[in-house]
Design an enzyme around this catalytic site. Sequence first.
Site, mmCIF file in Angstrom:
data_model
loop_
_atom_site.group_PDB
_atom_site.id
_atom_site.type_symbol
_atom_site.label_atom_id
_atom_site.label_comp_id
_atom_site.label_asym_id
_atom_site.label_seq_id
_atom_site.Cartn_x
_atom_site.Cartn_y
_atom_site.Cartn_z
ATOM 1 N N CYS A 18 34.907 41.896 39.200
ATOM 2 C CA CYS A 18 36.316 41.756 38.823
ATOM 3 C C CYS A 18 36.641 40.333 38.339
ATOM 4 O O CYS A 18 36.095 39.887 37.346
ATOM 5 C CB CYS A 18 37.209 42.214 39.979
ATOM 6 S SG CYS A 18 38.901 42.627 39.428
ATOM 7 N N LYS A 28 49.451 46.779 34.749
ATOM 8 C CA LYS A 28 48.212 46.755 35.513
ATOM 9 C C LYS A 28 47.357 47.992 35.215
ATOM 10 O O LYS A 28 47.859 49.122 35.174
ATOM 11 C CB LYS A 28 48.535 46.701 37.010
ATOM 12 C CG LYS A 28 47.316 46.538 37.906
ATOM 13 C CD LYS A 28 47.741 46.414 39.368
ATOM 14 C CE LYS A 28 46.547 46.164 40.274
ATOM 15 N NZ LYS A 28 46.939 46.024 41.703
ATOM 16 N N SER A 40 41.383 48.037 39.104
ATOM 17 C CA SER A 40 42.566 47.401 39.684
ATOM 18 C C SER A 40 42.647 45.964 39.186
ATOM 19 O O SER A 40 42.143 45.040 39.818
ATOM 20 C CB SER A 40 42.484 47.437 41.218
ATOM 21 O OG SER A 40 43.618 46.832 41.801
ATOM 22 N N HIS A 69 35.648 48.316 40.192
ATOM 23 C CA HIS A 69 35.407 48.267 41.638
ATOM 24 C C HIS A 69 34.667 49.493 42.159
ATOM 25 O O HIS A 69 35.185 50.247 42.986
ATOM 26 C CB HIS A 69 36.744 48.121 42.381
ATOM 27 C CG HIS A 69 37.380 46.789 42.217
ATOM 28 N ND1 HIS A 69 36.936 45.655 42.873
ATOM 29 C CD2 HIS A 69 38.439 46.394 41.461
ATOM 30 C CE1 HIS A 69 37.690 44.628 42.542
ATOM 31 N NE2 HIS A 69 38.607 45.033 41.683
ATOM 32 N N GLU A 126 32.530 49.369 44.280
ATOM 33 C CA GLU A 126 32.307 49.122 45.712
ATOM 34 C C GLU A 126 33.450 49.604 46.592
ATOM 35 O O GLU A 126 33.298 49.675 47.830
ATOM 36 C CB GLU A 126 32.064 47.621 45.962
ATOM 37 C CG GLU A 126 33.302 46.750 46.058
ATOM 38 C CD GLU A 126 33.939 46.368 44.716
ATOM 39 O OE1 GLU A 126 34.909 45.591 44.716
ATOM 40 O OE2 GLU A 126 33.448 46.850 43.676
ATOM 41 N N ARG A 149 50.696 48.486 49.645
ATOM 42 C CA ARG A 149 51.005 47.054 49.782
ATOM 43 C C ARG A 149 51.944 46.604 48.673
ATOM 44 O O ARG A 149 52.973 45.962 48.930
ATOM 45 C CB ARG A 149 49.710 46.245 49.727
ATOM 46 C CG ARG A 149 49.886 44.727 49.774
ATOM 47 C CD ARG A 149 48.639 44.030 49.235
ATOM 48 N NE ARG A 149 48.445 44.300 47.814
ATOM 49 C CZ ARG A 149 47.281 44.114 47.180
ATOM 50 N NH1 ARG A 149 46.219 43.691 47.827
ATOM 51 N NH2 ARG A 149 47.197 44.355 45.871
#
Length: 310
Positions: free
Chosen positions: A142, A163, A192, A235, A237, A249
Amino acid sequence: MPIKIPDDLPARDILEREGMDVLHEKDAVRQDIRPLRIGLLNLMPNKIQTETQIARLIGATPLQVELTLVRMSEHIPRNTNADHMAAFYRPWIDVQAERFDGFILTGAPVERLTFEAVSYWDELRQLLDWTQSHVHRCLTLCWAAQAALYHFHGLPKHELPQKAFGVYPHRVLSLSSPYLRGFCDEFSAPVSRWTEVRKSDIREDAELEILAESAVTGICLIGDPVFKSLHMFNHLEYDTITLADEYFRDAGRDPNTILPNQYFPNKDLSQLPMNSWRCHAHLLFANWINEIYQTVPFEFARLPKKSIIL
């Protein structure tokens, strides 16, 4: 073979409950095996979650791996208990004399800042240069991927109009790459990020190879053989619920936060998302570990240092 991590690291209990063979430090001493030494510079705000995600993936191969957690020397994380950092993380200044077979650099919640505005940017640049003489192979994730490409190749990052957030299909562009061995022609990956690196900025003489991309969110993976790195902007992972954690969040701060694309079943926040990327995450990390194992000398410390010419 098992992964060697500190006995008291929170990730140990999680991985053992999942059935992973985690080696105790006292047992590792008895084995006459040279493990692959992998360093992890963890810049993510939720350190424990990221430690677990990375340990799960690098510990699932047949090779014995020793994981060393590294932090920036001067930067003090705000979101992780200081006792945890002191117990399990070594400042980069303390590992500069050591060599690693592999080194992973994670993303960080600073991507909307210019690189130069990041408080630890100067030290990170020194660390990136250090990898060229003390690390056999790097994997950047990232923001760290964007930072490495900016540092080594001068590639800028561009802010997106909104985003890129969710799970997107990606097309494999190089089935011959050792990092993509066993991949399907198309795979899903969590995304993300607020910024991107663009194809149009890559110079023809940079010797960078785009390995996978999305028609919607752009480049996913870049091979960088000159600087011994694999760069991933997304991502693989991530756990199943990581995007959900990020959504709730952010929605707590901004009620207009967009839902992650193709993630919650029927866009129903009460339903558990389906993980459609786990197998390819394991494949990518296993291929990266295998590439290290196949190419690193047994006595890596004897490798000559590489001069960096930009």
